[in-house]
Design a protein around this motif. Structure first.
Motif, mmCIF file in Angstrom:
data_model
loop_
_atom_site.group_PDB
_atom_site.id
_atom_site.type_symbol
_atom_site.label_atom_id
_atom_site.label_comp_id
_atom_site.label_asym_id
_atom_site.label_seq_id
_atom_site.Cartn_x
_atom_site.Cartn_y
_atom_site.Cartn_z
ATOM 1 N N ALA A 62 1.098 -0.953 -0.040
ATOM 2 C CA ALA A 62 0.049 -0.182 -0.358
ATOM 3 C C ALA A 62 1.076 1.512 -0.434
ATOM 4 N N MET A 63 1.735 1.106 0.958
ATOM 5 C CA MET A 63 2.888 2.557 1.028
ATOM 6 C C MET A 63 3.694 2.554 -0.141
ATOM 7 N N ILE A 64 3.941 1.886 -0.933
ATOM 8 C CA ILE A 64 4.540 0.910 -1.867
ATOM 9 C C ILE A 64 3.637 1.451 -3.712
ATOM 10 N N LYS A 65 2.580 1.070 -3.566
ATOM 11 C CA LYS A 65 1.705 1.927 -4.336
ATOM 12 C C LYS A 65 1.491 3.678 -3.900
ATOM 13 N N GLU A 66 0.735 4.122 -3.129
ATOM 14 C CA GLU A 66 1.164 5.309 -2.526
ATOM 15 C C GLU A 66 2.646 6.534 -3.251
ATOM 16 N N TYR A 67 3.599 5.849 -3.384
ATOM 17 C CA TYR A 67 4.574 6.225 -3.593
ATOM 18 C C TYR A 67 4.315 6.458 -5.068
ATOM 19 N N GLN A 68 3.972 5.604 -5.910
ATOM 20 C CA GLN A 68 4.366 4.434 -7.094
ATOM 21 C C GLN A 68 3.593 6.475 -7.858
ATOM 22 N N THR A 69 1.888 6.393 -7.145
ATOM 23 C CA THR A 69 1.032 7.794 -7.255
ATOM 24 C C THR A 69 1.840 9.028 -7.290
ATOM 25 N N LYS A 70 2.391 9.285 -5.733
ATOM 26 C CA LYS A 70 2.971 10.651 -6.068
ATOM 27 C C LYS A 70 3.963 10.816 -6.930
ATOM 28 N N MET A 71 4.568 9.867 -7.178
ATOM 29 C CA MET A 71 5.449 9.972 -7.865
ATOM 30 C C MET A 71 5.226 10.101 -9.342
ATOM 31 N N THR A 72 4.368 9.532 -10.315
ATOM 32 C CA THR A 72 3.670 9.797 -11.493
ATOM 33 C C THR A 72 3.101 11.719 -10.935
ATOM 34 N N SER A 73 2.624 11.548 -10.192
ATOM 35 C CA SER A 73 1.618 13.091 -10.124
ATOM 36 C C SER A 73 3.050 13.883 -10.454
ATOM 37 N N ALA A 74 3.785 13.618 -9.445
ATOM 38 C CA ALA A 74 5.099 14.334 -9.590
ATOM 39 C C ALA A 74 5.869 14.283 -10.704
ATOM 40 N N GLN A 75 5.857 13.839 -11.876
ATOM 41 C CA GLN A 75 6.187 13.529 -12.929
ATOM 42 C C GLN A 75 5.103 14.598 -13.554
ATOM 43 N N SER A 76 3.740 14.129 -13.730
ATOM 44 C CA SER A 76 3.179 14.891 -14.434
ATOM 45 C C SER A 76 2.761 16.953 -14.327
#
Length: 192
Positions: A62-76
């Motif tokens: 769940a934390m990894i998924k949150e990390y990936q979501t934030k990373m994608t958001s930061a890249q966008s």
């Protein structure tokens, strides 16, 4: 001189008696993997550990998924960076970067804690089971008059027994002492 000869014969007799006694010591072997594979308490403990491991992994995932979501958001967000919004978007990116670092640290800490928790739980669950098996092995060894019992299980890292001929296999007797069917699943035989 006569005393010296008597002492010599007494010493020789003691050495001969000691050699005869050690030659009569009986050896036995056991496959502890087979015993543990059929012990209901061990199966329950293993199931408990697997459940705990899955729970800890789900939390980490769940934390990894949150990390990936934030990373994608930061890249966008980074793609929207321009001279006009450089200051505002730069601050947002900096904030998100800090959040990502914090989240990465939390993930690593969670992995370490999960490993420690599982290790502690394993010790808590298996220590009494190992004591029970050790008591049964001791009892069977005493009943059979064995001086030594070797564990021939493949999974035993310190297994130095690479050959045996004869000796008493007490695996079935220990399983019976623990209330396990003697015909229960057998672990693979070690290579001789």
């Amino acid at each position: 001189m006569r005393k010296l000869i008597n002492v010599f014969f007494v010493a020789a007799g003691l050495v001969f008696t000691a050699n005869m006694a050690s030659a009569q010591q009986k050896l036995g072997h056991i496959n502890s993997e087979e015993v543990f594979a059929n012990l209901p308490e061990a199966k329950t403990a293993q199931s408990t550990l697997e459940t705990l491991g899955k729970q800890k992994q789900a939390d980490i995932d769940a934390m990894i998924k949150e990390y990936q979501t934030k990373m994608t958001s930061a890249q966008s967000l980074e793609k929207t960076l321009s001279e006009a919004n450089k200051e505002a978007v730069g601050k947002q990116l900096q904030t998100v970067g800090q959040e990502l670092q914090d989240l990465e640290k939390r993930i690593n800490d969670a992995r370490t804690k999960a490993s420690q928790d599982i290790g502690a739980k394993q010790g808590e669950l298996f220590q009494p089971i190992q004591a029970k098996v050790a008591t049964a092995i001791s009892a069977v060894a005493k009943e059979k008059g064995l001086a030594y019992v070797f564990d021939i299980a493949n999974g035993q890292g310190g297994n130095n027994l690479v050959f045996w001929e004869g000796g008493d296999d007490i695996t079935a007797s220990v399983k019976t002492k623990l209330g396990i069917s003697a015909t229960a699943t057998k672990a693979p035989a070690p290579k001789k």
